[in-house]
Design a protein around this motif. Structure first.
Motif, PDB file in Angstrom:
ATOM      1  N   GLU A  80       0.833  -1.211   0.000  1.00 34.33           N
ATOM      2  CA  GLU A  80       0.000   0.000   0.000  1.00 34.33           C
ATOM      3  C   GLU A  80       0.865   1.257   0.000  1.00 34.33           C
ATOM      4  O   GLU A  80       0.620   2.206  -0.737  1.00 34.33           O
ATOM      5  CB  GLU A  80      -0.948  -0.008   1.204  1.00 34.33           C
ATOM      6  CG  GLU A  80      -2.209  -0.821   0.924  1.00 34.33           C
ATOM      7  CD  GLU A  80      -3.032  -1.091   2.187  1.00 34.33           C
ATOM      8  OE1 GLU A  80      -4.052  -1.789   2.062  1.00 34.33           O
ATOM      9  OE2 GLU A  80      -2.631  -0.623   3.280  1.00 34.33           O
ATOM     10  N   VAL A  81       1.910   1.222   0.838  1.00 32.07           N
ATOM     11  CA  VAL A  81       2.801   2.391   0.907  1.00 32.07           C
ATOM     12  C   VAL A  81       3.483   2.625  -0.443  1.00 32.07           C
ATOM     13  O   VAL A  81       3.521   3.740  -0.971  1.00 32.07           O
ATOM     14  CB  VAL A  81       3.854   2.196   2.022  1.00 32.07           C
ATOM     15  CG1 VAL A  81       4.920   3.281   1.950  1.00 32.07           C
ATOM     16  CG2 VAL A  81       3.185   2.189   3.387  1.00 32.07           C
ATOM     17  N   LEU A  82       4.006   1.517  -1.021  1.00 28.71           N
ATOM     18  CA  LEU A  82       4.688   1.651  -2.323  1.00 28.71           C
ATOM     19  C   LEU A  82       3.740   2.193  -3.382  1.00 28.71           C
ATOM     20  O   LEU A  82       4.099   3.053  -4.188  1.00 28.71           O
ATOM     21  CB  LEU A  82       5.229   0.287  -2.780  1.00 28.71           C
ATOM     22  CG  LEU A  82       6.449  -0.235  -2.035  1.00 28.71           C
ATOM     23  CD1 LEU A  82       6.805  -1.640  -2.541  1.00 28.71           C
ATOM     24  CD2 LEU A  82       7.631   0.713  -2.243  1.00 28.71           C
ATOM     25  N   PHE A  83       2.512   1.675  -3.350  1.00 27.53           N
ATOM     26  CA  PHE A  83       1.525   2.079  -4.349  1.00 27.53           C
ATOM     27  C   PHE A  83       1.220   3.577  -4.236  1.00 27.53           C
ATOM     28  O   PHE A  83       1.253   4.310  -5.227  1.00 27.53           O
ATOM     29  CB  PHE A  83       0.249   1.243  -4.154  1.00 27.53           C
ATOM     30  CG  PHE A  83      -0.873   1.645  -5.064  1.00 27.53           C
ATOM     31  CD1 PHE A  83      -0.814   1.348  -6.432  1.00 27.53           C
ATOM     32  CD2 PHE A  83      -1.984   2.310  -4.573  1.00 27.53           C
ATOM     33  CE1 PHE A  83      -1.851   1.723  -7.276  1.00 27.53           C
ATOM     34  CE2 PHE A  83      -3.011   2.685  -5.406  1.00 27.53           C
ATOM     35  CZ  PHE A  83      -2.952   2.383  -6.773  1.00 27.53           C
ATOM     36  N   GLU A  84       0.982   4.050  -3.003  1.00 28.19           N
ATOM     37  CA  GLU A  84       0.682   5.480  -2.812  1.00 28.19           C
ATOM     38  C   GLU A  84       1.841   6.337  -3.314  1.00 28.19           C
ATOM     39  O   GLU A  84       1.641   7.366  -3.947  1.00 28.19           O
ATOM     40  CB  GLU A  84       0.428   5.794  -1.326  1.00 28.19           C
ATOM     41  CG  GLU A  84      -0.887   5.252  -0.780  1.00 28.19           C
ATOM     42  CD  GLU A  84      -2.093   5.649  -1.636  1.00 28.19           C
ATOM     43  OE1 GLU A  84      -2.094   6.790  -2.148  1.00 28.19           O
ATOM     44  OE2 GLU A  84      -3.008   4.825  -1.815  1.00 28.19           O
ATOM     45  N   GLY A  85       3.027   5.874  -3.046  1.00 34.57           N
ATOM     46  CA  GLY A  85       4.216   6.612  -3.490  1.00 34.57           C
ATOM     47  C   GLY A  85       4.259   6.740  -5.007  1.00 34.57           C
ATOM     48  O   GLY A  85       4.491   7.815  -5.552  1.00 34.57           O
ATOM     49  N   ARG A  86       3.983   5.633  -5.684  1.00 34.79           N
ATOM     50  CA  ARG A  86       4.029   5.649  -7.156  1.00 34.79           C
ATOM     51  C   ARG A  86       2.924   6.531  -7.713  1.00 34.79           C
ATOM     52  O   ARG A  86       3.122   7.247  -8.692  1.00 34.79           O
ATOM     53  CB  ARG A  86       3.885   4.213  -7.695  1.00 34.79           C
ATOM     54  CG  ARG A  86       5.096   3.358  -7.446  1.00 34.79           C
ATOM     55  CD  ARG A  86       6.257   3.706  -8.375  1.00 34.79           C
ATOM     56  NE  ARG A  86       6.070   3.165  -9.711  1.00 34.79           N
ATOM     57  CZ  ARG A  86       6.072   3.872 -10.819  1.00 34.79           C
ATOM     58  NH1 ARG A  86       6.260   5.160 -10.748  1.00 34.79           N
ATOM     59  NH2 ARG A  86       5.890   3.305 -11.989  1.00 34.79           N
ATOM     60  N   VAL A  87       1.745   6.505  -7.056  1.00 35.21           N
ATOM     61  CA  VAL A  87       0.631   7.325  -7.555  1.00 35.21           C
ATOM     62  C   VAL A  87       0.995   8.804  -7.440  1.00 35.21           C
ATOM     63  O   VAL A  87       0.870   9.566  -8.406  1.00 35.21           O
ATOM     64  CB  VAL A  87      -0.673   7.023  -6.773  1.00 35.21           C
ATOM     65  CG1 VAL A  87      -1.746   8.053  -7.112  1.00 35.21           C
ATOM     66  CG2 VAL A  87      -1.168   5.625  -7.097  1.00 35.21           C
ATOM     67  N   SER A  88       1.510   9.224  -6.282  1.00 32.49           N
ATOM     68  CA  SER A  88       1.788  10.666  -6.160  1.00 32.49           C
ATOM     69  C   SER A  88       2.964  11.058  -7.036  1.00 32.49           C
ATOM     70  O   SER A  88       2.997  12.147  -7.595  1.00 32.49           O
ATOM     71  CB  SER A  88       1.993  11.080  -4.706  1.00 32.49           C
ATOM     72  OG  SER A  88       2.966  10.285  -4.127  1.00 32.49           O
TER      73      SER A  88
END
Ligand code: DAH
Length: 338
Positions: A80-88
């Motif tokens: 989840e953390v990695l995903f949020e990072g990639r989205v922003s």
């Protein structure tokens, strides 16, 4: 059976590990927001691979379920953390189509300028260049020999106290120092050139002393030297008077008074009349015969004059600058006024 349990345990945790590798690799290669969304559904969605793995836990023994379940939940958090990072990251690097407004007025780029010290140094050296003096430069890290000895200031000479010195090795007082004035270039120029000599030497100098409004531990000086047959004190006065008129204006008055510097004889200081006062702006004099001899010149044949001044002080006078420390404080509010 203990053996098969262990095998199964390892296999299931490997699956968490494998899922992690696959998820991270897929996330790395997702380039658009659409691809990121596809990734989210694939791995994290209700029917996604992580959910699938968690569902499979039901078939495990209670102990294994705990271990594998905890690993899978940790993985969920990480992903989840990695995903949020990639989205922003993807949002911040995207240029939304049509977002450039070509009607917005442009901003004027701010132009740099010459440092106020450089400006006054160039102005002064140019005045002397026009009178036939060539500009030369020398080393800021200097040998004791040139800074002192060749200028008629041997080790025991009390005049060394005038020049609070930064020694490169402060323990040994080795023979290497930061030059305390530009005068060492007198010796260097004479050593490697034959007369006639006419040079001006601008450059940084250093003194190991406390600072105040009129003293800085680093500052510029401009040295001058003229050597030839038949040079007299009248040449010194005429040249420096002409310099003052060029820098301060055609009706500038100057005054010479006796002063002492070990490398000249006689020595003087020159003042200019400024707002009803006399202000000293440089030291000067006829090159001491010993200095000529030290450089290998025949002092019965050649004579010369030398002078040295602080360009920052001259800029302070003309621009009504109250504190010399402004020159090296690097404050744009000061620097942009020039
Ligand atoms: N070097 C001297 C100083 O830093 C200034 C000076 C005085 C230079 C007299 C000269 C001179 O060439 O003739 O205080």
């Amino acid at each position: 059976m203990p053996e098969s349990r262990e095998t199964q345990d390892t296999q299931t945790s490997e699956t968490v590990e494998e899922l992690k590798l696959a998820a991270v690799a897929a996330l790395d290669s997702a380039e658009s927001e659409e691809q990121l969304e596809i990734w989210r559904v694939d791995f994290m969605g209700r029917k996604g691979r992580l959910t699938g793995l968690l569902r499979g836990l039901g078939g495990l023994e209670i102990d294994e379920r705990k271990i594998v379940g905890a690993a899978a939940n940790r993985l969920r958090g990480e992903l989840e953390v990695l995903f949020e990072g990639r989205v922003s990251q993807s949002r911040s690097t995207q240029t939304p189509v049509g977002s450039i407004d070509i009607t917005l007025p442009g901003r004027k780029p701010s132009l740099g300028g010459l440092h106020p010290s450089t400006q006054v140094v160039r102005e002064i050296t140019q005045a002397f260049n026009e009178m036939g003096f060539q500009t030369v430069e020398g080393p800021e890290v200097e040998l004791e020999k040139y800074n002192f000895d060749m200028l008629n200031i041997p080790a025991s000479h009390p005049a060394r106290d005038m020049f609070d010195t930064f020694w490169v090795d402060s323990d040994t007082h080795d023979d290497i120092l930061l030059r305390t004035h530009t005068s060492p270039m007198q010796a260097r120029v004479m050593e490697s050139n034959d007369p006639p000599i006419r040079v001006v030497v601008p450059g940084k100098c250093y003194r190991y002393e406390s600072t105040d409004a009129t003293h800085e531990w680093q500052f510029n000086q401009i040295e001058g030297l003229a050597v030839d047959e038949g040079i007299t004190f009248a040449d010194l006065k005429g040249t420096l008077y002409e310099f003052a008129r060029r820098i301060f204006g055609p009706s500038q008055k100057v005054r010479f008074r006796c002063d002492y510097f070990p490398f000249v004889e006689p020595g003087v200081d020159m003042s200019i009349e400024w707002k009803g006062d006399w202000l000293e702006i440089m030291g000067a004099g006829m090159v001491h015969p010993k200095v000529l001899e030290n450089a290998g010149y025949d002092s019965t044949k050649y004579t010369g004059f030398a002078f040295g001044m602080g360009p920052e002080r001259i800029s302070m006078l003309r621009n009504e600058i109250a504190d010399i420390r402004h020159f090296f404080a690097n404050d744009l509010r000061f620097l942009t006024q020039f």
